[in-house]
Design a protein around this motif. Sequence first.
Motif, PDB file in Angstrom:
ATOM      1  N   LYS A  40     -22.776  74.979  20.073  1.00 58.28           N
ATOM      2  CA  LYS A  40     -22.368  76.351  20.384  1.00 58.28           C
ATOM      3  C   LYS A  40     -21.990  76.468  21.867  1.00 58.28           C
ATOM      4  O   LYS A  40     -20.993  77.098  22.226  1.00 58.28           O
ATOM      5  N   ILE A  41     -22.827  75.842  22.709  1.00 61.94           N
ATOM      6  CA  ILE A  41     -22.535  75.845  24.146  1.00 61.94           C
ATOM      7  C   ILE A  41     -21.211  75.125  24.404  1.00 61.94           C
ATOM      8  O   ILE A  41     -20.345  75.623  25.131  1.00 61.94           O
ATOM      9  N   ALA A  42     -21.061  73.947  23.764  1.00 59.73           N
ATOM     10  CA  ALA A  42     -19.841  73.157  23.968  1.00 59.73           C
ATOM     11  C   ALA A  42     -18.618  73.955  23.540  1.00 59.73           C
ATOM     12  O   ALA A  42     -17.599  73.987  24.241  1.00 59.73           O
ATOM     13  N   GLU A  43     -18.719  74.623  22.394  1.00 61.43           N
ATOM     14  CA  GLU A  43     -17.582  75.399  21.887  1.00 61.43           C
ATOM     15  C   GLU A  43     -17.225  76.535  22.850  1.00 61.43           C
ATOM     16  O   GLU A  43     -16.052  76.767  23.155  1.00 61.43           O
ATOM     17  N   ALA A  44     -18.271  77.201  23.369  1.00 63.35           N
ATOM     18  CA  ALA A  44     -18.020  78.313  24.293  1.00 63.35           C
ATOM     19  C   ALA A  44     -17.340  77.819  25.561  1.00 63.35           C
ATOM     20  O   ALA A  44     -16.382  78.416  26.048  1.00 63.35           O
ATOM     21  N   LEU A  45     -17.853  76.690  26.090  1.00 65.14           N
ATOM     22  CA  LEU A  45     -17.284  76.185  27.343  1.00 65.14           C
ATOM     23  C   LEU A  45     -15.870  75.632  27.141  1.00 65.14           C
ATOM     24  O   LEU A  45     -15.068  75.606  28.059  1.00 65.14           O
ATOM     25  N   GLU A  46     -15.607  75.175  25.898  1.00 63.90           N
ATOM     26  CA  GLU A  46     -14.268  74.653  25.591  1.00 63.90           C
ATOM     27  C   GLU A  46     -13.238  75.765  25.520  1.00 63.90           C
ATOM     28  O   GLU A  46     -12.097  75.590  25.920  1.00 63.90           O
ATOM     29  N   LYS A  47     -13.658  76.893  24.985  1.00 63.46           N
ATOM     30  CA  LYS A  47     -12.686  77.930  24.671  1.00 63.46           C
ATOM     31  C   LYS A  47     -12.640  79.071  25.685  1.00 63.46           C
ATOM     32  O   LYS A  47     -11.585  79.645  25.922  1.00 63.46           O
ATOM     33  N   LYS A  48     -13.795  79.388  26.256  1.00 64.59           N
ATOM     34  CA  LYS A  48     -13.814  80.601  27.084  1.00 64.59           C
ATOM     35  C   LYS A  48     -13.299  80.332  28.491  1.00 64.59           C
ATOM     36  O   LYS A  48     -13.435  79.241  29.029  1.00 64.59           O
ATOM     37  N   GLU A  49     -12.725  81.374  29.039  1.00 64.72           N
ATOM     38  CA  GLU A  49     -12.215  81.255  30.401  1.00 64.72           C
ATOM     39  C   GLU A  49     -13.374  81.255  31.400  1.00 64.72           C
ATOM     40  O   GLU A  49     -14.441  81.801  31.112  1.00 64.72           O
ATOM     41  N   ARG A  50     -13.093  80.672  32.546  1.00 63.69           N
ATOM     42  CA  ARG A  50     -14.139  80.625  33.562  1.00 63.69           C
ATOM     43  C   ARG A  50     -14.376  82.023  34.131  1.00 63.69           C
ATOM     44  O   ARG A  50     -13.419  82.712  34.490  1.00 63.69           O
ATOM     45  N   PRO A  51     -15.620  82.452  34.216  1.00 62.64           N
ATOM     46  CA  PRO A  51     -15.861  83.781  34.789  1.00 62.64           C
ATOM     47  C   PRO A  51     -15.586  83.785  36.297  1.00 62.64           C
ATOM     48  O   PRO A  51     -15.889  82.817  36.988  1.00 62.64           O
ATOM     49  N   SER A  52     -15.008  84.867  36.765  1.00 64.46           N
ATOM     50  CA  SER A  52     -14.768  85.014  38.202  1.00 64.46           C
ATOM     51  C   SER A  52     -16.075  85.354  38.912  1.00 64.46           C
ATOM     52  O   SER A  52     -16.868  86.158  38.413  1.00 64.46           O
ATOM     53  N   VAL A  53     -16.295  84.726  40.038  1.00 68.36           N
ATOM     54  CA  VAL A  53     -17.524  84.961  40.791  1.00 68.36           C
ATOM     55  C   VAL A  53     -17.187  85.376  42.220  1.00 68.36           C
ATOM     56  O   VAL A  53     -16.360  84.757  42.881  1.00 68.36           O
ATOM     57  N   VAL A  54     -17.826  86.442  42.654  1.00 66.53           N
ATOM     58  CA  VAL A  54     -17.755  86.859  44.056  1.00 66.53           C
ATOM     59  C   VAL A  54     -19.122  86.551  44.656  1.00 66.53           C
ATOM     60  O   VAL A  54     -20.142  87.025  44.162  1.00 66.53           O
ATOM     61  N   TRP A  55     -19.144  85.716  45.687  1.00 64.90           N
ATOM     62  CA  TRP A  55     -20.415  85.259  46.263  1.00 64.90           C
ATOM     63  C   TRP A  55     -20.552  85.868  47.649  1.00 64.90           C
ATOM     64  O   TRP A  55     -19.761  85.564  48.540  1.00 64.90           O
ATOM     65  N   LEU A  56     -21.532  86.723  47.836  1.00 60.74           N
ATOM     66  CA  LEU A  56     -21.689  87.425  49.111  1.00 60.74           C
ATOM     67  C   LEU A  56     -22.855  86.872  49.923  1.00 60.74           C
ATOM     68  O   LEU A  56     -23.860  86.425  49.359  1.00 60.74           O
ATOM     69  N   HIS A  57     -22.721  86.925  51.228  1.00 62.81           N
ATOM     70  CA  HIS A  57     -23.790  86.477  52.139  1.00 62.81           C
ATOM     71  C   HIS A  57     -24.241  87.652  52.989  1.00 62.81           C
ATOM     72  O   HIS A  57     -23.421  88.312  53.612  1.00 62.81           O
TER      73      HIS A  57
END
Lengths: 360, 62
Positions: A40-57
């Motif tokens: 299930k994890i493999a399928e999700a990572l294969e198909k889903k787009e990478r989530p955008s991340v905003v990293w603040l300091h």
Amino acid sequence: MSEESIYESLLRKGVSRRDFLKFCSTSAMILGLSSSTVPKIAEALEKKERPSVVWLHFSECTGDSESVLRASKPSIAQVILDIVSLEYHETIMAPSGHAAEKSLKDIITKKKGKYIAVYEGAVPTADGGVYCFIGGHKAIDICKEVGSGAMANIAVGNCACFGGIPAANPNPTKCVGIKDILGGTVVNLAGCPMNAENFTAVVVHFVTFGTLPALDKHGRPLFAYGKCIHNNCERRPHFDQGQFVRQWGDMGHRLGWCLYEMGCKGPMAYQNCPTIRWNEGTSWPVQAGHPCIACASPNNWDDAYPFYKRMEGVPGVGWQANADKVGLGIAAATAAAVAAHGIIRAATRGKGPSDKEEGH
Amino acid sequence: MAKLVVDPVTRIEGHMRVEAKVEGGKIVDAWVSGTMWRGIETILKGRDPRDAWLFVSRVCGV
């Protein structure tokens, strides 16, 4: 969301199918999920787009970014940067000044409600929040603006989770954690620094199931912070045998005995360090011979302090007062039991290598 | 005379602002500010010296 799937991104970076599946299995293991979830994890990572991340300091030392950048599983440091689309991160981004500010504005406007906000560092609130400015804006204002439009908020490291070092007594800048500013659900990946493997696991969980993992009362994911370090510690058998390090470099220290007498706060600390470890699973502080400082516990810089003094918690010597101060009922009760146990074991321990043999 | 401001300065640890005064295409004066303060010296006061390294090593984690 960026257009490329996580698997495509990994392939482009030369990660093999085998390493990809290893990564899926490792993620399932860290999350405490059964092996049946790996496909299930493999399928999700294969198909889903990478989530955008905003990293603040904010008020921080960038140690958590370092922790992430040194991540290694499945075999490459950039895997975390590949499972997410890191849109803003001051330490590693190319633009500076106005261009940097513009990229942050663009992301939170164009992807409103679709980005993950990651926070590193506490938010100073004293004197109107003047102790941390970025691009001429106060940390507290940036935090509120970015947090209000995020689909998930993740605080990394104890400063962002609970205030951490800058919030240590007397907390000169009145620093607080992100949840104190935003309210609502904030995932607290506690630790000093947080363990990158846990960060990856949270992102994988979010991508696969569309939800955040179950959290404890401090907002920490249970899969990573559900178990007491003392109970999983590889030195625990020495504790049970009453074999304690009494002095740095003594025979017990050389033989890897229990560090409780040297101030180890493992009995009040909850994190998966003994099982996940650090630096490609090489080691962790206690394995390296240093007491745990409970770095993933709220207010550890005061409550686990002094670090080289044995934990209070001996029945009859004010352990209940200590429990109130620590504010961790279970942990304190454990500490009391541990202390009592330690004394009994120390008194009844059998013959073994002693400090007197040090010179041999 | 133009004033150049770079804030945030990226690819560093911490928060920094640079202001520069430019005349005739040349920088004639410049100011650099650290725009974050935690007071770690203040936090260390009164603590056991043996614990100091755990605090000060976290001034910068890079």
